[in-house]
Motif scaffolding. Structure first.
Motif, PDB file in Angstrom:
ATOM      1  N   UNK A  56     -11.210  10.180  -6.024  1.00  0.00           N
ATOM      2  CA  UNK A  56      -9.832  10.310  -6.137  1.00  0.00           C
ATOM      3  C   UNK A  56      -9.550   9.957  -7.567  1.00  0.00           C
ATOM      4  N   UNK A  57      -8.688  10.816  -8.304  1.00  0.00           N
ATOM      5  CA  UNK A  57      -8.063  10.358  -9.418  1.00  0.00           C
ATOM      6  C   UNK A  57      -6.787   9.751  -9.158  1.00  0.00           C
ATOM      7  N   UNK A  58      -6.466   8.745  -9.630  1.00  0.00           N
ATOM      8  CA  UNK A  58      -5.442   7.707  -9.176  1.00  0.00           C
ATOM      9  C   UNK A  58      -5.173   6.865 -10.708  1.00  0.00           C
ATOM     10  N   UNK A  59      -3.825   6.800 -10.599  1.00  0.00           N
ATOM     11  CA  UNK A  59      -3.375   5.837 -11.813  1.00  0.00           C
ATOM     12  C   UNK A  59      -3.109   4.952 -11.165  1.00  0.00           C
ATOM     13  N   UNK A  60      -3.647   3.667 -11.436  1.00  0.00           N
ATOM     14  CA  UNK A  60      -3.457   2.234 -10.598  1.00  0.00           C
ATOM     15  C   UNK A  60      -2.319   1.606 -11.054  1.00  0.00           C
ATOM     16  N   UNK A  61      -1.545   2.123 -12.247  1.00  0.00           N
ATOM     17  CA  UNK A  61      -0.295   1.419 -12.452  1.00  0.00           C
ATOM     18  C   UNK A  61       0.963   2.150 -11.930  1.00  0.00           C
ATOM     19  N   UNK A  62       0.530   2.994 -10.792  1.00  0.00           N
ATOM     20  CA  UNK A  62       1.626   3.577 -10.262  1.00  0.00           C
ATOM     21  C   UNK A  62       1.528   3.269  -8.599  1.00  0.00           C
ATOM     22  N   UNK A  63       2.181   2.329  -7.949  1.00  0.00           N
ATOM     23  CA  UNK A  63       2.155   1.714  -6.827  1.00  0.00           C
ATOM     24  C   UNK A  63       2.257   2.793  -5.814  1.00  0.00           C
ATOM     25  N   UNK A  64       2.769   4.022  -5.754  1.00  0.00           N
ATOM     26  CA  UNK A  64       2.872   4.958  -4.785  1.00  0.00           C
ATOM     27  C   UNK A  64       1.399   5.616  -4.910  1.00  0.00           C
ATOM     28  N   UNK A  65       1.082   5.827  -5.965  1.00  0.00           N
ATOM     29  CA  UNK A  65      -0.389   6.573  -5.791  1.00  0.00           C
ATOM     30  C   UNK A  65      -1.453   5.568  -5.364  1.00  0.00           C
ATOM     31  N   UNK A  66      -1.275   4.226  -5.503  1.00  0.00           N
ATOM     32  CA  UNK A  66      -2.412   3.248  -5.021  1.00  0.00           C
ATOM     33  C   UNK A  66      -2.236   3.370  -3.345  1.00  0.00           C
ATOM     34  N   UNK A  67      -0.839   3.380  -3.048  1.00  0.00           N
ATOM     35  CA  UNK A  67      -0.687   3.238  -1.530  1.00  0.00           C
ATOM     36  C   UNK A  67      -1.342   4.588  -1.027  1.00  0.00           C
ATOM     37  N   UNK A  68      -0.983   5.729  -1.674  1.00  0.00           N
ATOM     38  CA  UNK A  68      -1.623   6.940  -1.260  1.00  0.00           C
ATOM     39  C   UNK A  68      -3.300   6.958  -1.140  1.00  0.00           C
ATOM     40  N   UNK A  69      -3.992   6.338  -2.209  1.00  0.00           N
ATOM     41  CA  UNK A  69      -5.214   6.053  -2.589  1.00  0.00           C
ATOM     42  C   UNK A  69      -5.648   5.241  -0.892  1.00  0.00           C
ATOM     43  N   UNK A  70      -5.066   4.210  -0.689  1.00  0.00           N
ATOM     44  CA  UNK A  70      -5.485   3.510   0.501  1.00  0.00           C
ATOM     45  C   UNK A  70      -5.493   4.181   1.700  1.00  0.00           C
ATOM     46  N   UNK A  71      -4.390   5.082   1.981  1.00  0.00           N
ATOM     47  CA  UNK A  71      -3.994   5.665   3.075  1.00  0.00           C
ATOM     48  C   UNK A  71      -5.302   6.977   3.295  1.00  0.00           C
ATOM     49  N   UNK A  72      -5.435   7.626   2.032  1.00  0.00           N
ATOM     50  CA  UNK A  72      -6.452   8.691   2.209  1.00  0.00           C
ATOM     51  C   UNK A  72      -7.832   8.155   2.353  1.00  0.00           C
ATOM     52  N   UNK A  73      -8.264   6.911   1.937  1.00  0.00           N
ATOM     53  CA  UNK A  73      -9.550   6.178   2.327  1.00  0.00           C
ATOM     54  C   UNK A  73      -9.626   6.094   3.799  1.00  0.00           C
ATOM     55  N   UNK A  74      -8.548   5.291   4.133  1.00  0.00           N
ATOM     56  CA  UNK A  74      -8.521   5.028   5.862  1.00  0.00           C
ATOM     57  C   UNK A  74      -8.824   6.523   6.550  1.00  0.00           C
ATOM     58  N   UNK A  75      -7.828   7.650   6.373  1.00  0.00           N
ATOM     59  CA  UNK A  75      -8.094   8.970   6.910  1.00  0.00           C
ATOM     60  C   UNK A  75      -9.573   9.395   6.802  1.00  0.00           C
ATOM     61  N   UNK A  76      -9.875   9.279   5.360  1.00  0.00           N
ATOM     62  CA  UNK A  76     -11.284  10.033   5.470  1.00  0.00           C
ATOM     63  C   UNK A  76     -12.289   9.237   6.090  1.00  0.00           C
ATOM     64  N   UNK A  77     -12.554   7.929   6.269  1.00  0.00           N
ATOM     65  CA  UNK A  77     -13.623   7.414   6.748  1.00  0.00           C
ATOM     66  C   UNK A  77     -13.277   6.419   7.909  1.00  0.00           C
ATOM     67  N   UNK A  78     -11.736   6.560   8.479  1.00  0.00           N
ATOM     68  CA  UNK A  78     -11.356   5.716   9.686  1.00  0.00           C
ATOM     69  C   UNK A  78     -10.802   4.543   9.598  1.00  0.00           C
ATOM     70  N   UNK A  79     -11.025   3.804   8.327  1.00  0.00           N
ATOM     71  CA  UNK A  79     -10.633   2.321   8.229  1.00  0.00           C
ATOM     72  C   UNK A  79     -10.849   2.207   6.916  1.00  0.00           C
ATOM     73  N   UNK A  80     -10.422   0.896   6.337  1.00  0.00           N
ATOM     74  CA  UNK A  80     -10.896   0.081   5.127  1.00  0.00           C
ATOM     75  C   UNK A  80     -11.157  -1.208   5.327  1.00  0.00           C
ATOM     76  N   UNK A  81     -12.180  -1.466   4.740  1.00  0.00           N
ATOM     77  CA  UNK A  81     -12.716  -3.019   4.923  1.00  0.00           C
ATOM     78  C   UNK A  81     -12.953  -3.572   3.619  1.00  0.00           C
TER      79      UNK A  81
END
Length: 256
Positions: A56-81
């Motif tokens: 995932x290409x993400x700018x970590x200085x943008x909180x909305x992008x970071x939130x989206x990154x976390x949601x995508x990870x959970x959706x892709x693999x079922x959870x985040x650990x």
């Protein structure tokens, strides 16, 4: 394998330490979301296969992008650990030559805001899942000591150490661990900037055993901290510096 069925996010994935962390986590059985600001640089993970690594290409200085990154990870693999806040930048420059907009703001935004956003987004995801996740921040020995040429970098990493402590305390009731790893001199493209200004040999000799730490050695520490074997490590920064901060530049080679 210690991380089977675990899902991790690693920011700063395309850098030397980031790549090594992803290689190690996947070898331990984890599925990983590799995050970097450059989609082109992330192509290095194409060979892993999408079932193991999602880029995932993400700018970590943008909180909305970071939130989206976390949601995508959970959706892709079922959870985040596991959340590894590894993205970081820095460049050697004397303090009196600073342009604040060029030499303070960008480093602070990536190294400090990026970690804060990662902690917050990941912790909220763990809470929503009702799971006990692990957050690992990449700090530096420079977060604990002064150094020339790296004013902003040192300040940002000191902030990472304190964020690690404070987040661990607040998140402990949820069973969430927060810790950090502090590399010393690691042979990465970012550190190679010292080669261009004629200081490479000098900083190599600042290592206790006269050799640079390799990215894979830092990745080994991260994998351990992410595992259940490190369950008692919380709210602390683990030094992975080969003793760098414990001695001054050797003098014996000057008199022998």
């Amino acid at each position: 394998m210690r991380l089977v069925n675990k899902v991790a996010i690693v920011t700063g994935a395309a850098g030397g330490i980031g790549q090594a962390i992803i290689e190690k986590l996947t070898s331990e059985g984890a599925k990983v979301v590799a995050v970097d600001i450059s989609s082109e640089a992330l192509k290095v993970f194409d060979s892993y296969g999408s079932e193991k690594v999602k880029s995932l290409a993400v700018d970590v200085t943008d909180f909305q992008q970071v939130e989206g990154m976390v949601k995508q990870a959970a959706e892709q693999f079922g959870q985040l650990d596991i959340m590894v806040n590894n993205a970081g930048i820095g460049a050697p420059k004397p303090l009196l030559q600073h342009d604040p907009r060029a030499d303070f703001d960008p480093i602070t935004q990536v190294n400090q805001y990026g970690v804060y956003y990662g902690i917050l987004a990941a912790a909220r995801q763990f809470q929503a899942q009702s799971t006990q996740g692990v957050i690992i921040n990449t700090s530096s020995v420079y977060g604990q000591m002064a150094a020339e040429l790296t004013f902003t970098y040192n300040v940002s990493k000191a902030a990472v150490d304190m964020m690690t402590k404070c987040a661990a305390l607040e998140l402990a009731p949820l069973g969430i661990r927060v810790c950090a790893v502090a590399p010393g001199r690691v042979d990465t493209p970012m550190l190679r900037q010292y080669e261009a200004i004629g200081l490479w040999e000098h900083i190599r000799k600042e290592q206790m055993r006269d050799t640079m730490t390799q990215p894979q050695e830092i990745a080994n520490v991260v994998a351990f901290l992410a595992s259940d074997e490190a369950n008692c490590i919380n709210g602390t920064t683990v030094s992975a510096s080969d003793g760098f901060e414990n001695f001054k530049y050797p003098l014996l080679d000057k008199i022998q």
